[in-house]
Structures are given as structure tokens and as C-alpha cells.
Design a protein around this motif. Structure first.
Motif, PDB file in Angstrom:
ATOM      1  N   ASN A  26      69.919  55.953  52.584  1.00  0.00           N
ATOM      2  CA  ASN A  26      69.942  54.855  53.550  1.00  0.00           C
ATOM      3  C   ASN A  26      70.017  55.418  54.963  1.00  0.00           C
ATOM      4  N   GLU A  27      69.716  54.561  55.923  1.00  0.00           N
ATOM      5  CA  GLU A  27      69.843  54.941  57.327  1.00  0.00           C
ATOM      6  C   GLU A  27      70.852  54.017  58.005  1.00  0.00           C
ATOM      7  N   ASP A  28      72.053  53.956  57.427  1.00  0.00           N
ATOM      8  CA  ASP A  28      73.124  53.137  57.985  1.00  0.00           C
ATOM      9  C   ASP A  28      74.239  54.039  58.503  1.00  0.00           C
ATOM     10  N   THR A  29      75.212  53.429  59.173  1.00  0.00           N
ATOM     11  CA  THR A  29      76.293  54.208  59.791  1.00  0.00           C
ATOM     12  C   THR A  29      77.056  55.031  58.763  1.00  0.00           C
ATOM     13  N   GLN A  30      77.374  54.432  57.630  1.00  0.00           N
ATOM     14  CA  GLN A  30      78.157  55.121  56.604  1.00  0.00           C
ATOM     15  C   GLN A  30      77.449  56.388  56.119  1.00  0.00           C
ATOM     16  N   THR A  31      76.138  56.287  55.894  1.00  0.00           N
ATOM     17  CA  THR A  31      75.381  57.452  55.422  1.00  0.00           C
ATOM     18  C   THR A  31      75.323  58.542  56.482  1.00  0.00           C
ATOM     19  N   PHE A  32      75.092  58.154  57.740  1.00  0.00           N
ATOM     20  CA  PHE A  32      75.025  59.151  58.812  1.00  0.00           C
ATOM     21  C   PHE A  32      76.388  59.807  59.039  1.00  0.00           C
ATOM     22  N   VAL A  33      77.470  59.055  58.884  1.00  0.00           N
ATOM     23  CA  VAL A  33      78.805  59.640  59.007  1.00  0.00           C
ATOM     24  C   VAL A  33      78.996  60.712  57.940  1.00  0.00           C
ATOM     25  N   TRP A  34      78.595  60.405  56.703  1.00  0.00           N
ATOM     26  CA  TRP A  34      78.699  61.396  55.624  1.00  0.00           C
ATOM     27  C   TRP A  34      77.875  62.634  55.956  1.00  0.00           C
ATOM     28  N   LEU A  35      76.652  62.432  56.430  1.00  0.00           N
ATOM     29  CA  LEU A  35      75.767  63.551  56.738  1.00  0.00           C
ATOM     30  C   LEU A  35      76.329  64.404  57.867  1.00  0.00           C
ATOM     31  N   PHE A  36      76.792  63.773  58.942  1.00  0.00           N
ATOM     32  CA  PHE A  36      77.320  64.516  60.099  1.00  0.00           C
ATOM     33  C   PHE A  36      78.602  65.256  59.733  1.00  0.00           C
ATOM     34  N   GLN A  37      79.472  64.608  58.961  1.00  0.00           N
ATOM     35  CA  GLN A  37      80.717  65.268  58.563  1.00  0.00           C
ATOM     36  C   GLN A  37      80.448  66.471  57.666  1.00  0.00           C
ATOM     37  N   SER A  38      79.468  66.339  56.777  1.00  0.00           N
ATOM     38  CA  SER A  38      79.108  67.455  55.893  1.00  0.00           C
ATOM     39  C   SER A  38      78.541  68.615  56.694  1.00  0.00           C
ATOM     40  N   TRP A  39      77.666  68.296  57.642  1.00  0.00           N
ATOM     41  CA  TRP A  39      77.064  69.340  58.479  1.00  0.00           C
ATOM     42  C   TRP A  39      78.114  69.998  59.362  1.00  0.00           C
ATOM     43  N   LEU A  40      79.045  69.210  59.881  1.00  0.00           N
ATOM     44  CA  LEU A  40      80.116  69.753  60.713  1.00  0.00           C
ATOM     45  C   LEU A  40      81.001  70.704  59.907  1.00  0.00           C
ATOM     46  N   ALA A  41      81.318  70.334  58.673  1.00  0.00           N
ATOM     47  CA  ALA A  41      82.123  71.208  57.814  1.00  0.00           C
ATOM     48  C   ALA A  41      81.380  72.513  57.537  1.00  0.00           C
ATOM     49  N   CYS A  42      80.067  72.420  57.352  1.00  0.00           N
ATOM     50  CA  CYS A  42      79.256  73.617  57.114  1.00  0.00           C
ATOM     51  C   CYS A  42      79.315  74.559  58.311  1.00  0.00           C
ATOM     52  N   MET A  43      79.387  74.002  59.517  1.00  0.00           N
ATOM     53  CA  MET A  43      79.405  74.811  60.739  1.00  0.00           C
ATOM     54  C   MET A  43      80.822  75.110  61.212  1.00  0.00           C
ATOM     55  N   SER A  44      81.753  75.182  60.271  1.00  0.00           N
ATOM     56  CA  SER A  44      83.150  75.543  60.556  1.00  0.00           C
ATOM     57  C   SER A  44      83.783  74.613  61.577  1.00  0.00           C
ATOM     58  N   ASN A  45      83.434  73.328  61.487  1.00  0.00           N
ATOM     59  CA  ASN A  45      83.978  72.282  62.374  1.00  0.00           C
ATOM     60  C   ASN A  45      83.703  72.554  63.851  1.00  0.00           C
ATOM     61  N   CYS A  46      82.615  73.254  64.117  1.00  0.00           N
ATOM     62  CA  CYS A  46      82.195  73.511  65.496  1.00  0.00           C
ATOM     63  C   CYS A  46      81.071  72.539  65.845  1.00  0.00           C
ATOM     64  N   ALA A  47      81.390  71.522  66.628  1.00  0.00           N
ATOM     65  CA  ALA A  47      80.414  70.488  66.967  1.00  0.00           C
ATOM     66  C   ALA A  47      79.493  70.976  68.083  1.00  0.00           C
ATOM     67  N   PRO A  48      78.263  70.505  68.122  1.00  0.00           N
ATOM     68  CA  PRO A  48      77.375  70.873  69.240  1.00  0.00           C
ATOM     69  C   PRO A  48      77.892  70.284  70.545  1.00  0.00           C
ATOM     70  N   LYS A  49      77.553  70.922  71.645  1.00  0.00           N
ATOM     71  CA  LYS A  49      77.976  70.406  72.950  1.00  0.00           C
ATOM     72  C   LYS A  49      77.131  69.214  73.378  1.00  0.00           C
ATOM     73  N   ALA A  50      75.891  69.164  72.906  1.00  0.00           N
ATOM     74  CA  ALA A  50      74.989  68.082  73.281  1.00  0.00           C
ATOM     75  C   ALA A  50      74.059  67.769  72.121  1.00  0.00           C
ATOM     76  N   ILE A  51      73.684  66.508  71.992  1.00  0.00           N
ATOM     77  CA  ILE A  51      72.796  66.093  70.907  1.00  0.00           C
ATOM     78  C   ILE A  51      71.823  65.045  71.420  1.00  0.00           C
ATOM     79  N   ILE A  52      70.567  65.142  70.981  1.00  0.00           N
ATOM     80  CA  ILE A  52      69.511  64.209  71.368  1.00  0.00           C
ATOM     81  C   ILE A  52      69.056  63.453  70.129  1.00  0.00           C
ATOM     82  N   THR A  53      68.989  62.119  70.225  1.00  0.00           N
ATOM     83  CA  THR A  53      68.517  61.279  69.120  1.00  0.00           C
ATOM     84  C   THR A  53      67.662  60.161  69.690  1.00  0.00           C
TER      85      THR A  53
END
Length: 694
Positions: free
Chosen positions: A298-325
Motif C-alpha cells: 500500500n501507499e498509506d502512512t502506516q506502510t511508509f512509517v514501517w518502511l522508513f523505520q526499517s530503513w532507519l534501523a538498517c542505517m544505524s538510526n542515522c537519519a538523512p539531513k535532507a530528503i526530497i519527495t
């Protein structure tokens, strides 16, 4: 005759009186029934749920929807107070999230409410009641449309899922339930509720062999390098909903190029209706580099939250400084939840692409489009944009255009004048993500199955790595000739990759069109006015830029903000530096990000798709890495051993750097027998250190 008439009159009168009496009795019955429905102060309920269901049932009978407006918990964490109100209560909040879509208003400041609190014995008691509504109440037949009443029974949910699995269209899926229920009024939900439910429980539609292919690929990659990361999301019945993965090389590349990330979703192939989500950065050559991807249901908030949290955990909880969407509301909500400290901007290309769709109905569309582009692209400061925007709106009488109003409200997310104070690595759109999908061309087509995609994905990445290596080789072994006599150009020629040096050289060449018209001293710095000749339409005009220069620290800042945005010194700053006879810029203006003589950690990562196992440098790197790990384990037990090893590493690092400087920058080409000796020497030294640690 009169007698008859009199009798008839009496009969009529008698009938009329009877009708009056029956009507009176009906009113009395309704009133007494209503009194039984109505909540009263002092009424007691066994639990909050029973109190809520009681007031909700009362609302259904009266024709309004009951909701929980506010509540409070006690020190024990249990609910102790609740305020139930009519759903029309409160004030409509026209915040920026509604800027691009006008919505019907349902809030009327209705004061009807029922307040209750928990007693010491655990029961709930009504404290106060307000009955009056300031709006019309719904008829009994329409209360089924209230959001709280629209529920789908478990057995019907199962039917919807089964029908969806065999690819029955949503409208036919809903109509089958209508037929079973005899009429739509017998259902407690609408067709839209069915569609929303199917989307909510969505999962990746896998073909034959797809699940096995994905699992096989992930296990293969993780076996080759334990830093390969993947995560799968399943529903309650064990069906695959979402999957995200990042290979070991991309995880290492994030440390180098993860400061600015673009995120986008597109459909993978025509065969599967699966959103393919990608995290993309830009490397030192200006090339797109994949930093992670996923397949989502799906392309809803809940799915994107899961995806972003998973990716953030993969990157040792280091968030990007800037993001373009893009302007997707669900993506925006998820970013605010998972990346609250990340600067978020919208894709400028997507916004400008909508001009024809949103403004073409205007008679002077072409002129409006041209004027708007000038306002957006040519405004240097916030104040200038505000002034030019207001003139643009007034001139074309666009005050009632909701789309433009929404864009103006969110101007800090997309207008260059508002975002150029942040480093974006030169990325102004997410078309870069489209190049990532084009990067899969030749490996994926409209008929590609998910199983085939997983198999071809590795080949596509191998091709990408090879192109990066080729660009590295060109930057090391060839150079673009200088076009000037200034040492500053030579400085950047020696430091930057070919692509980035060309960008600097273009700014240097454009200095030809710049002229310092005036300057003044302000406190500890000097302010220069640099006028540049630019072409606007078919005419040439001069545009002033303000450059601030601090001679003590050699700080130079221009209000065009090219360096802040792109990491490349602008023509206006270059003009001032040369005017002040500064021919070598401080190191802070030569970004590590664009350098060619930096050994990037991701290039050393062992992965299967670039045949690292057959690479001599890769084998040496693995040998050294294993020795380093062993020594680190032994030396970390106490400070003395740790300090000793750190000193040894420092000495070896200095020695290797001297060898590198003496032998040239391209270490990979010069490493032969001598390099093998260096590797064995380091291992021998560490073995001695290991014995000492023992």
C-alpha cells in the motif's frame, strides 16, 4: 334532515376527537421513550465502554454521531475522565495539510455533550449533560452512514479477501454482498469502505516461485556478506505485505552519500501492481546511487512509517539531513513521524509539471505560466519572492485559485529562495529516482515476473558498480585542461572528480559576465555588489548579487546560495576572491563529498555482484579486515593494550600515506608485489601486537 345532519356532525366531531386523542397518545409515547433514551446526570455504568456504547446508541436514535472529544488518565494509567460530544462539535482546522484539496465542512461548534468520570469503586458516572444541537439531526435511516457505524463483519471481510484474491473487481466484490443482503440498506458499510479494507489488508501479489526466489536471493546475499539487510512484514495470517532490503555496499555508501536522499515510488512492472520504493543518493561523480529499496502493498502512512523505520534501523538510526519527495500526503506524514529532524522538500519538477493541468483553463495561460516560472526561479530572497508573487496574483486575478493558494502556504517546502540555504547536493527534483528505474531498463520489462526481477536486480547493480569504477578511473587518470591562469582553478582540478570540476569551471568561465560595481565595509566584513549580465527572453539585463567577504577568516557568502545548495563556489564569490587576490581557497570550500582522491569505504565492501572474490585488492582487504577484527577483540580489554595498538595503527597509517604520496594517487593500479609486501607486513605487525596483548 337536520337530525341527520346533526348526527353526521356529531359523528364527525366524535371521529375528530378520537383522532386528536390518538395523536396525543402517540406524542406522549414518543416523549416517554425519548426520556428513557436520554442520559441523565448521576447515571452509573459498569465501565467506560458501556457508557460510550450507551451514548453512541442514544446518538443513533436522535440522529447525531457520538465521538470521544477528550479524556484523561490517572496516575495508574487508567482512564478517569471522558468527554463525549457530537461529531459536529469543535472548530474546523484549515491547516496546511488541506491546502491542495478543498474539503466539506462538518464542524458547527455544536455544544451537545456528555461528561463522565470514574468513581473510586471503578464504575463510571455521568457528571453533566448538554442536549441542544445547533444543526439539523439526521433521520434514523441515515445514521448508518456515520463513520463509527460503518463496520464490516468478520465473515464478510473474509469474503472480500477471497474475492479479491481471485481478482474480482472491487465494484463486483461489493455488489455480491449487496445481493446477499437483498439491498444496500441492510449493509452497515459502503462500497468505499470495502475498497479501503482491501487496501488496508493488502499484500504483495506473488506469482508462482516468487516467494522462494526472494528468499533465495536474500539468503545468498546475506551468506556472501552478513551486512546485507532485509526485513519482511507479514499480516496476521502470515501473508507477505511489505519487504525492504539494502545490500552491504549500499549501507556503506550511505555513510558517504546519505546526507541527502530522494525517495519515490513507482510501479515495478505492468504484470504486478506493486509499488517499488527507492531511496537514492548522489555520489561524488553526480551519479545516482541506490541506498535501499522495497516492495510495498500500500501507499498509506502506516506502510511508509514501517518502511522508513526499517530503513532507519538498517542505517544505524542515522537519519538523512535532507530528503526530497513528491507532494504525497502519506509520505509527508511518515517523514514527520520517523524523520522529525530531517529537512523535507518537495520535488520542484513535479510541481511545475502540473501547471498545464491546474492553469490551462485560463485564457492567458501561456503568459501566466511564463510569469509564474519567473517568480519561482528568479527570486533570490524571501522578500523578493513575496513581493513578486503578490504582484503575479494581482496582475492575473488569481486570488481564488486554491491550488496556487496551497502552493503559497507551503512555499518553504519547494520555492528555491526558501530551500537553497540547505545542502541538497545539487538535487532539485526527484527525476534522479526516475533514472534509477531507467537504470533497470534492459533487465526489466512489462512482462517481467517478480522472480525474474530479483534475479536481474543483481545484474543491474553489477552494471552500476562498473560504471562508478570507470568514472573513478577517468578522474584519476585524465583531467580537463584549465581555461585560466588562476591557481584556484588548478586547486579544484587536482581535488575534484571530472564532473564536479566541470561544474566549478563553468562558474569560473561565467565570471566573464560579472562585474564588481561597488563595495562597503560593515563591521568586520565587506559587502560587494556583483552585477551579472543575464539573458531574459531576448534581452540582456544586469542582475545584482550581494557577496559578503570576511578577510580575516576568508569567509565568502553570496545571496545566490549556490555553495550552500550545491557545494560549488558561485561565479560571484569567485569574482570577489580574485578581486581580493586570493588564489587558493580554504579547505572548507573543497568538499570531501566531491573529491576524487578519497578512498570511499563502500568500494571496499565485498559483495557478490561485482565479483569481489576474484579481485586481488578485495582479497587483501579481507585479510586485513580479519586481522584488524582479531586485534580489536584482544586489545579492547584494557586501556594500555588499546593505546598501544592505536599508536601502531597511527604509525602504519603515516607510513602508508607517505608511500602513497610518493607513488601517486592511483593506488589500485600501482599495487603489485610491493602492495602485497605492505599487506603481509601489516599482518605480521598485528600478529606481534596480538602476542603482546596476550
Amino acid at each position: 334532515m337536520e337530525e341527520c345532519s346533526l348526527k353526521k356532525s356529531e359523528n364527525c366531531s366524535s371521529q375528530f376527537n378520537v383522532m386528536e386523542d390518538n395523536h396525543f397518545e402517540e406524542i406522549e409515547d414518543t416523549r416517554s421513550a425519548k426520556e428513557e433514551w436520554e442520559p441523565k446526570p448521576g447515571m452509573v455504568f459498569d465501565s467506560f465502554d458501556k457508557f460510550f456504547q450507551y451514548y453512541k446508541s442514544y446518538g443513533n436514535k436522535m440522529g447525531f454521531e457520538a465521538i470521544i472529544r477528550s479524556s484523561r488518565k490517572g496516575d495508574d494509567g487508567e482512564l478517569i475522565y471522558a468527554n463525549l460530544t457530537c461529531s459536529c462539535g469543535g472548530k474546523w482546522n484549515g491547516n496546511s495539510r488541506n491546502a491542495f484539496k478543498t474539503q466539506s465542512l462538518t464542524k458547527t461548534y455544536c455544544k451537545a455533550r456528555s461528561t463522565a468520570s470514574r468513581r473510586p469503586d471503578g464504575k463510571w458516572q455521568i457528571v453533566s449533560i448538554i442536549f441542544d444541537h445547533n444543526h439539523e439531526l439526521s433521520s434514523l435511516g441515515k445514521t448508518r452512514y456515520f463513520k463509527s457505524n460503518r463496520t464490516i463483519q468478520p465473515n464478510l471481510k473474509r469474503k472480500l479477501e477471497v474475492n479479491d484474491r481471485i481478482e474480482i473487481r472491487p465494484n463486483k466484490n461489493f455488489n455480491s454482498l449487496v445481493v446477499e443482503a437483498s439491498c444496500p440498506e441492510n449493509l452497515t458499510f459502503r462500497q468505499k469502505d470495502c475498497i479501503n479494507y482491501i487496501k488496508k489488508v493488502g499484500r504483495i501479489r506473488l506469482g508462482v516461485g516468487d516467494a522462494y526466489a526472494i528468499q533465495k536471493y536474500f539468503l545468498k546475499m546475506q551468506n556472501d556478506n552478513s551486512n546485507f539487510f532485509y526485513i519482511m512484514d507479514f499480516d496476521e495470517e502470515g501473508r507477505l505485505k511489505n519487504v525492504m532490503w539494502v545490500d552491504a555496499r549500499s549501507r556503506a555508501a550511505f555513510k558517504e552519500f546519505g546526507d541527502v536522499v530522494t525517495f519515490d515510488t513507482t510501479y515495478l512492472t505492468n504484470k504486478y501492481d506493486i509499488p517499488f520504493a527507492t531511496f537514492v543518493g548522489v555520489d561524488h561523480h553526480g551519479h545516482s546511487t541506490l541506498l535501499g529499496c522495497g516492495l510495498i502493498s500500500n501507499e498509506d502512512t502506516q506502510t511508509f512509517v514501517w518502511l522508513f523505520q526499517s530503513w532507519l534501523a538498517c542505517m544505524s538510526n542515522c537519519a538523512p539531513k535532507a530528503i526530497i519527495t513528491d507532494q504525497d500526503k502519506a509520505i509527508r506524514n511518515a517523514i514527520e513521524i520517523v524523520f522529525p529532524g530531517t529537512r523535507h522538500r518537495w520535488c520542484l519538477w513535479h510541481i511545475m509539471k502540473k501547471l498545464s493541468e491546474k492553469l490551462q483553463s485560463y485564457h492567458e495561460y501561456e503568459h501566466i505560466k511564463f510569469s509564474l516560472q519567473n517568480v519561482v526561479y528568479d527570486s533570490l530572497t524571501h522578500e523578493e519572492f513575496e513581493e513578486r508573487w503578490n504582484r503575479f496574483i494581482d496582475k492575473h486575478n488569481l486570488h481564488d485559485n486554491d491550488w496556487l493558494l496551497g502552493l503559497y502556504t507551503e512555499r518553504q517546502r519547494w520555492v528555491p529562495a526558501f530551500v537553497k540555504d540547505t545542502f541538497w547536493a545539487g538535487m532539485s527534483t526527484i527525476q534522479r529516482n526516475e533514472s534509477i528505474h531507467a537504470f533497470f531498463n534492459g533487465y526489466v520489462n512489462s512482462k517481467t515476473t517478480l522472480k525474474q526481477f530479483v534475479e536481474q536486480y543483481e545484474n543491474a547493480l553489477r552494471d552500476k558498480v562498473e560504471k562508478e569504477k570507470e568514472a573513478d578511473f577517468k578522474s584519476f587518470k585524465s583531467r580537463i585542461p584549465c581555461i585560466s591562469i588562476y591557481p584556484i582553478e588548478k586547486q579544484f582540478q587536482n581535488a575534484y572528480t571530472i564532473v564536479k570540476f566541470k561544474e566549478f569551471q563553468q562558474e569560473l568561465a561565467s565570471k566573464l559576465y560579472c562585474e564588481i560595481s561597488s563595495f562597503k565595509e560593515i563591521d568586520s566584513y565587506m559587502e560587494f555588489i556583483v552585477k551579472e549580465d543575464v539573458i531574459v527572453g531576448e534581452t540582456c539585463c544586469r542582475v545584482p548579487f550581494v557577496v559578503c567577504f570576511d578577510e580575516t577568516s576568508c569567509d565568502v557568502r553570496c545571496n545566490c546560495r549556490l555553495f550552500e545548495f550545491k557545494g560549488i563556489l558561485c561565479r560571484h564569490a569567485i569574482a570577489v576572491l580574485i578581486h581580493k587576490e586570493i588564489y587558493h581557497v580554504p579547505e572548507k570550500y573543497i568538499l570531501r563529498r566531491w573529491r576524487k582522491n578519497i578512498y570511499r569505504c563502500h568500494t571496499k565492501v565485498r559483495i557478490s555482484y561485482n565479483s569481489w572474490s576474484t579481485n586481488l585488492e578485495g582479497k587483501r582487504f579481507d585479510q586485513l579486515f580479519n586481522s584488524f577484527s582479531m586485534v580489536a577483540d584482544l586489545a579492547s580489554s584494557n586501556d594500555d593494550d588499546c593505546n598501544m595498538v592505536m599508536q601502531m595503527i597511527s604509525d602504519m597509517k603515516n607510513k602508508l600515506m607517505l608511500n602513497e604520496n610518493a607513488g601517486g594517487i592511483d593506488r589500485s593500479l600501482s599495487m603489485s608485489t610491493n602492495s602485497r609486501t605492505n599487506c603481509e607486513s601489516v599482518q605480521y605487525t598485528f600478529k606481534e601486537g596480538s602476542n603482546n596483548c596476550d
